[in-house]
Design an enzyme around this catalytic site. Structure first.
Site, PDB file in Angstrom:
ATOM      1  N   ASP A 185      47.185  14.787  44.005  1.00 51.80           N
ATOM      2  CA  ASP A 185      45.851  15.020  44.571  1.00 51.80           C
ATOM      3  C   ASP A 185      45.802  16.415  45.180  1.00 51.80           C
ATOM      4  O   ASP A 185      46.831  17.003  45.514  1.00 51.80           O
ATOM      5  CB  ASP A 185      45.522  13.977  45.643  1.00 51.80           C
ATOM      6  CG  ASP A 185      44.026  13.821  45.870  1.00 51.80           C
ATOM      7  OD1 ASP A 185      43.250  14.469  45.150  1.00 51.80           O
ATOM      8  OD2 ASP A 185      43.625  13.055  46.760  1.00 51.80           O
ATOM      9  N   GLY A 186      44.590  16.922  45.282  1.00 47.39           N
ATOM     10  CA  GLY A 186      44.367  18.205  45.932  1.00 47.39           C
ATOM     11  C   GLY A 186      43.289  18.052  46.982  1.00 47.39           C
ATOM     12  O   GLY A 186      42.423  17.185  46.871  1.00 47.39           O
ATOM     13  N   GLU A 228      44.179  20.610  42.753  1.00 52.45           N
ATOM     14  CA  GLU A 228      44.413  19.469  41.859  1.00 52.45           C
ATOM     15  C   GLU A 228      45.340  19.860  40.711  1.00 52.45           C
ATOM     16  O   GLU A 228      46.280  19.128  40.376  1.00 52.45           O
ATOM     17  CB  GLU A 228      43.082  18.972  41.282  1.00 52.45           C
ATOM     18  CG  GLU A 228      42.105  18.406  42.304  1.00 52.45           C
ATOM     19  CD  GLU A 228      42.398  16.964  42.666  1.00 52.45           C
ATOM     20  OE1 GLU A 228      43.446  16.437  42.252  1.00 52.45           O
ATOM     21  OE2 GLU A 228      41.576  16.355  43.382  1.00 52.45           O
ATOM     22  N   ASP A 236      42.688  11.564  40.573  1.00 49.63           N
ATOM     23  CA  ASP A 236      41.256  11.280  40.621  1.00 49.63           C
ATOM     24  C   ASP A 236      40.434  12.468  40.123  1.00 49.63           C
ATOM     25  O   ASP A 236      39.210  12.481  40.256  1.00 49.63           O
ATOM     26  CB  ASP A 236      40.817  10.883  42.030  1.00 49.63           C
ATOM     27  CG  ASP A 236      41.122  11.946  43.079  1.00 49.63           C
ATOM     28  OD1 ASP A 236      41.302  13.125  42.701  1.00 49.63           O
ATOM     29  OD2 ASP A 236      41.184  11.612  44.266  1.00 49.63           O
ATOM     30  N   HIS A 241      39.688   7.963  46.890  1.00 48.72           N
ATOM     31  CA  HIS A 241      39.252   7.409  48.179  1.00 48.72           C
ATOM     32  C   HIS A 241      38.827   5.951  48.034  1.00 48.72           C
ATOM     33  O   HIS A 241      37.856   5.500  48.641  1.00 48.72           O
ATOM     34  CB  HIS A 241      38.103   8.234  48.751  1.00 48.72           C
ATOM     35  CG  HIS A 241      38.383   9.699  48.786  1.00 48.72           C
ATOM     36  ND1 HIS A 241      39.303  10.264  49.642  1.00 48.72           N
ATOM     37  CD2 HIS A 241      37.891  10.729  48.037  1.00 48.72           C
ATOM     38  CE1 HIS A 241      39.351  11.572  49.441  1.00 48.72           C
ATOM     39  NE2 HIS A 241      38.518  11.874  48.476  1.00 48.72           N
ATOM     40  N   ASP A 267      46.531  11.771  48.668  1.00 46.45           N
ATOM     41  CA  ASP A 267      45.447  12.447  49.386  1.00 46.45           C
ATOM     42  C   ASP A 267      45.891  12.841  50.792  1.00 46.45           C
ATOM     43  O   ASP A 267      45.617  13.950  51.259  1.00 46.45           O
ATOM     44  CB  ASP A 267      44.224  11.528  49.454  1.00 46.45           C
ATOM     45  CG  ASP A 267      43.097  12.125  50.288  1.00 46.45           C
ATOM     46  OD1 ASP A 267      42.531  13.151  49.875  1.00 46.45           O
ATOM     47  OD2 ASP A 267      42.808  11.573  51.362  1.00 46.45           O
TER      48      ASP A 267
END
Length: 305
Positions: free
Chosen positions: A164-165, A206, A228, A286, A296
């Site tokens: 994740d970023g 990301e 995501d 999320h 995250d």
């Protein structure tokens, strides 16, 4: 011709609209409609199986407007995709969408019948802000046969890695971005770091997270990267092919984040040469995926470091 009073009749009432004919207007039967159009050059009316269930829609058709309801009487929602504008995104109200492009130089937008089409339009034509506007859309990309497509469940021997970023104040001056890679609780390969470089954007974070994940494992280890970011997945599995052919240009502009995309592709190509699987799977951000939540958190910590 049908009286406007009839729009108050029961839900089974049907209307037939003649836009061009001997006597344009709204009629209560298909036979009456045909009488106005048969043999009339350039006649235009709704077809027998596409009758209107709403008088106002039939009347709008006669006036040359598009009806607002479907032929089964239900409201037909439209989706306005703003790929490039003041506030990119998907809207169901044109007045609101118009505000998102008002005064913007070179906006790019289009109307669609389905949300999935609107998402795909922004995914294809949107700039960085546009891509971010659909990042959390709960719509899977169109299914395509690709060696990078991953099944929803794990295969034996395939290592799952969540990436994740995060970019705090993304797109604004002073933004700070972080990278998160999660192998598992307490795994020494987990990554939480500040994004390198002056461009502190979510997209670069990301892509960097994917690169860091591949750098943490041997090239002969099969992996499935769960992210995501549909933007990142598309960049390194599909879009790069066309970009390479076009000299890394799109609409006469340089492809953004080319450096990171090429670095990820180099890692994947090296792994391909050994027959190693590099799979990608999109997960909703999320939400309730523990691995995504952990990645995250690592990315946010990195952005704040």
């Amino acid at each position: 011709m049908v009286s406007k009073k009839r729009k108050a009749d029961g839900p089974t009432e049907k209307f037939y609209a003649v836009r061009y004919g001997r006597s344009p207007g709204v009629y209560g039967t298909w036979a009456e409609c045909q009488a106005q159009t048969a043999g009339f050059a350039g006649a235009k009316c709704n077809t027998e199986d596409k009758s209107f269930f709403n008088f106002d829609d039939a009347e709008a058709f006669v006036a040359g407007e598009n009806p607002s309801t479907a032929t089964d009487g239900t409201k037909q929602e439209k989706f306005y995709a703003v790929a490039i504008g003041r506030d990119p995104g998907i809207y169901t109200d044109w007045d609101v969408a118009a505000e998102a492009i008002k005064g913007w130089k070179g906006p790019k937008y289009k109307k669609f019948d389905t949300r999935a089409e609107a998402v795909e339009y922004i995914r294809t034509y949107g700039n960085e802000a546009g891509q971010l506007s659909i990042q959390d859309e709960d719509i899977e990309p169109p299914a395509k046969k690709s060696k990078f497509s991953a099944p929803s469940s794990s295969n034996n021997g395939t290592l799952q890695i969540w990436t994740d970023g995060s970019s705090l104040s993304n797109g604004r001056a002073g933004a700070t971005a972080g990278v998160g890679v999660y192998f598992g609780a307490g795994d020494p390969r987990n990554v939480s770091e500040r994004l390198e470089g002056d461009l502190q954007t979510n997209q670069r974070a990301e892509l960097t997270a994917i690169l860091r994940a591949l750098e943490q494992v041997s090239d002969d280890q099969d992996v499935r990267i769960l992210t995501d970011s549909k933007y990142s997945i598309n960049c390194v599995t599909e879009w790069y092919v066309k970009w390479e052919k076009n000299g890394w240009k799109t609409q006469n502009k340089e492809v953004k984040n080319r450096d990171l995309i090429e670095l990820v592709r180099e890692k994947i190509d090296d792994r391909d040469s050994l027959g190693t699987d590099t799979l990608f799977q999109w997960v909703k951000g999320h939400a309730n995926d523990p691995g995504n939540v952990a990645a995250d958190q690592l990315a946010v910590l990195g952005a704040r470091s």
